[in-house]
Motif scaffolding. Sequence first.
Motif, PDB file in Angstrom:
ATOM      1  N   PRO A  74      -4.113  44.587  -1.176  1.00 32.25           N
ATOM      2  CA  PRO A  74      -4.719  43.838  -0.068  1.00 32.25           C
ATOM      3  C   PRO A  74      -3.867  42.724   0.522  1.00 32.25           C
ATOM      4  CG  PRO A  74      -5.687  43.175  -2.155  1.00 32.25           C
ATOM      5  CD  PRO A  74      -4.793  44.332  -2.461  1.00 32.25           C
ATOM      6  N   SER A  75      -2.803  42.293  -0.158  1.00 30.05           N
ATOM      7  CA  SER A  75      -2.028  41.172   0.379  1.00 30.05           C
ATOM      8  C   SER A  75      -0.537  41.460   0.302  1.00 30.05           C
ATOM      9  CB  SER A  75      -2.342  39.877  -0.379  1.00 30.05           C
ATOM     10  OG  SER A  75      -1.751  39.893  -1.669  1.00 30.05           O
ATOM     11  N   GLU A  76       0.200  40.858   1.226  1.00 28.62           N
ATOM     12  CA  GLU A  76       1.649  41.016   1.232  1.00 28.62           C
ATOM     13  C   GLU A  76       2.266  40.383  -0.013  1.00 28.62           C
ATOM     14  OE1 GLU A  76       3.562  39.185   4.528  1.00 28.62           O
ATOM     15  OE2 GLU A  76       5.514  40.081   4.106  1.00 28.62           O
ATOM     16  N   ALA A  77       1.709  39.254  -0.447  1.00 29.90           N
ATOM     17  CA  ALA A  77       2.244  38.578  -1.626  1.00 29.90           C
ATOM     18  C   ALA A  77       2.157  39.471  -2.865  1.00 29.90           C
ATOM     19  CB  ALA A  77       1.487  37.273  -1.860  1.00 29.90           C
ATOM     20  N   LEU A  78       1.036  40.145  -3.047  1.00 25.19           N
ATOM     21  CA  LEU A  78       0.884  41.036  -4.192  1.00 25.19           C
ATOM     22  C   LEU A  78       1.827  42.224  -4.076  1.00 25.19           C
ATOM     23  CD1 LEU A  78      -0.509  41.807  -6.803  1.00 25.19           C
ATOM     24  CD2 LEU A  78      -2.389  42.793  -5.480  1.00 25.19           C
ATOM     25  N   ALA A  79       1.987  42.749  -2.863  1.00 29.34           N
ATOM     26  CA  ALA A  79       2.911  43.867  -2.649  1.00 29.34           C
ATOM     27  C   ALA A  79       4.336  43.470  -3.010  1.00 29.34           C
ATOM     28  CB  ALA A  79       2.830  44.336  -1.202  1.00 29.34           C
ATOM     29  N   ILE A  80       4.725  42.266  -2.632  1.00 26.49           N
ATOM     30  CA  ILE A  80       6.061  41.768  -2.972  1.00 26.49           C
ATOM     31  C   ILE A  80       6.226  41.677  -4.484  1.00 26.49           C
ATOM     32  CG2 ILE A  80       7.529  39.711  -2.907  1.00 26.49           C
ATOM     33  CD1 ILE A  80       6.458  39.218  -0.072  1.00 26.49           C
ATOM     34  N   ALA A  81       5.209  41.176  -5.178  1.00 28.09           N
ATOM     35  CA  ALA A  81       5.288  41.040  -6.632  1.00 28.09           C
ATOM     36  C   ALA A  81       5.406  42.400  -7.309  1.00 28.09           C
ATOM     37  CB  ALA A  81       4.060  40.286  -7.144  1.00 28.09           C
ATOM     38  N   VAL A  82       4.630  43.379  -6.856  1.00 27.13           N
ATOM     39  CA  VAL A  82       4.693  44.722  -7.431  1.00 27.13           C
ATOM     40  C   VAL A  82       6.043  45.360  -7.122  1.00 27.13           C
ATOM     41  CG1 VAL A  82       3.740  47.058  -7.331  1.00 27.13           C
ATOM     42  CG2 VAL A  82       2.198  45.085  -7.394  1.00 27.13           C
ATOM     43  N   ALA A  83       6.503  45.232  -5.888  1.00 30.31           N
ATOM     44  CA  ALA A  83       7.797  45.794  -5.511  1.00 30.31           C
ATOM     45  C   ALA A  83       8.918  45.192  -6.353  1.00 30.31           C
ATOM     46  CB  ALA A  83       8.063  45.558  -4.030  1.00 30.31           C
ATOM     47  N   THR A  84       8.796  43.923  -6.669  1.00 34.01           N
ATOM     48  CA  THR A  84       9.792  43.267  -7.507  1.00 34.01           C
ATOM     49  C   THR A  84       9.808  43.877  -8.907  1.00 34.01           C
ATOM     50  OG1 THR A  84       9.548  41.204  -6.261  1.00 34.01           O
ATOM     51  CG2 THR A  84      10.551  41.048  -8.433  1.00 34.01           C
ATOM     52  N   GLU A  85       8.641  44.220  -9.442  1.00 31.36           N
ATOM     53  CA  GLU A  85       8.591  44.902 -10.741  1.00 31.36           C
ATOM     54  C   GLU A  85       9.393  46.199 -10.708  1.00 31.36           C
ATOM     55  OE1 GLU A  85       4.533  43.749 -13.171  1.00 31.36           O
ATOM     56  OE2 GLU A  85       4.480  45.504 -11.862  1.00 31.36           O
ATOM     57  N   TRP A  86       9.181  46.995  -9.643  1.00 33.24           N
ATOM     58  CA  TRP A  86       9.877  48.270  -9.526  1.00 33.24           C
ATOM     59  C   TRP A  86      11.373  48.067  -9.282  1.00 33.24           C
ATOM     60  CZ3 TRP A  86       8.042  53.153 -10.426  1.00 33.24           C
ATOM     61  CH2 TRP A  86       6.648  53.261 -10.631  1.00 33.24           C
ATOM     62  N   ASP A  87      11.721  47.083  -8.485  1.00 32.89           N
ATOM     63  CA  ASP A  87      13.119  46.849  -8.172  1.00 32.89           C
ATOM     64  C   ASP A  87      13.888  46.305  -9.369  1.00 32.89           C
ATOM     65  OD1 ASP A  87      15.162  46.873  -6.020  1.00 32.89           O
ATOM     66  OD2 ASP A  87      15.238  44.721  -6.432  1.00 32.89           O
ATOM     67  N   SER A  88      13.202  45.614 -10.271  1.00 32.34           N
ATOM     68  CA  SER A  88      13.874  45.009 -11.431  1.00 32.34           C
ATOM     69  C   SER A  88      14.167  46.021 -12.535  1.00 32.34           C
ATOM     70  CB  SER A  88      13.019  43.873 -11.992  1.00 32.34           C
ATOM     71  OG  SER A  88      11.802  44.376 -12.504  1.00 32.34           O
ATOM     72  N   GLN A  89      13.620  47.229 -12.433  1.00 31.89           N
ATOM     73  CA  GLN A  89      13.909  48.261 -13.427  1.00 31.89           C
ATOM     74  C   GLN A  89      15.364  48.710 -13.287  1.00 31.89           C
ATOM     75  OE1 GLN A  89      11.360  48.945 -15.712  1.00 31.89           O
ATOM     76  NE2 GLN A  89      10.492  47.249 -14.514  1.00 31.89           N
ATOM     77  N   LYS A  90      16.006  48.961 -14.398  1.00 35.19           N
ATOM     78  CA  LYS A  90      17.423  49.310 -14.373  1.00 35.19           C
ATOM     79  C   LYS A  90      17.583  50.830 -14.421  1.00 35.19           C
ATOM     80  CE  LYS A  90      18.327  44.971 -14.192  1.00 35.19           C
ATOM     81  NZ  LYS A  90      18.694  44.381 -12.880  1.00 35.19           N
ATOM     82  N   ASP A  91      18.312  51.326 -15.405  1.00 36.81           N
ATOM     83  CA  ASP A  91      18.547  52.771 -15.497  1.00 36.81           C
ATOM     84  C   ASP A  91      17.269  53.528 -15.838  1.00 36.81           C
ATOM     85  OD1 ASP A  91      21.197  52.379 -14.909  1.00 36.81           O
ATOM     86  OD2 ASP A  91      21.800  52.213 -17.007  1.00 36.81           O
TER      87      ASP A  91
END
Length: 281
Positions: A74-91
């Motif tokens: 529902p919010s851009e802030a939450l989307a950013i936080a979730v996207a950061t989780e996915w982006d922080s994954q390595k190999d």
Amino acid sequence: LWWARSPPTRLSSPPPAAAGSGPVGPCGRRAYAPPAERKRFYQNVSISQGEGGFEINLDHRKLKTPQAKLFTVPSEALAIAVATEWDSQKDTIKFYTMHLTTLCNTALDNPTQRNKTQLIRAAVKFLETDTVCYRVEEPPALAELQKNEWDPVVAWAEKRYNVTIGSSTSILGPNIPASTKETFVSHLASYNMWALQGIEFIITQLKSLILSMSLIDRHITVEKAVLLSRLEEEYQIRRWGNVEWAHDYDLCELRARTAAGTLFVHLCSESSTVKHKLLQD
């Protein structure tokens, strides 16, 4: 479990899960038991705004929930936080570290099929076994520690919500007045379904509604809430010593889950839009 390029596994009922894998549902089961790791299959993570809210994009693929619903928050802030989780994954993708993603999946799929009233009643029921309300008489040093550390939090909650809570050394626990429970029911009703999922998640980590509400209301920090929830364990560690790496690992994991749940509640309750770029090059 949260595949973006292939259909998810369908579960007819939630399986038993490893510790920390997701929000707890009825009968002590968690909503989802994600695999430990999976090789990272995407390069870029971004967010986009759709008709139903904000979506997560892994390259050109739209993220989906375990029940194959479009992953929309529902919010851009939450989307950013979730996207950061996915982006922080390595190999490899370590799903057990992605608490915000898990909470969003639970809010979207609602695998236990509970409504708002049921979520609220489940949260308030924790008052009957709240960690900070159960006290010991022996040893005296631990009893004094509980009094010094827990009494101020209970007193704050009683004043904040204008209720009576108290404490007890009886195995039956304190006698919580019905009016106190109804006050908390009324207060929790002011939160939306997403935030309530997060509140329940925090409560199951801390084993305390009082500590959870103190944390959400910013009366105490995550570190303080976790310490107070583990007061007896920390007392025993100081007395008998630490088990090498095990206690530290448990402490860090509990802090991570509690912090994620608290952030989730605030982001789900936030109506404003974050005005900044998702991922900086």
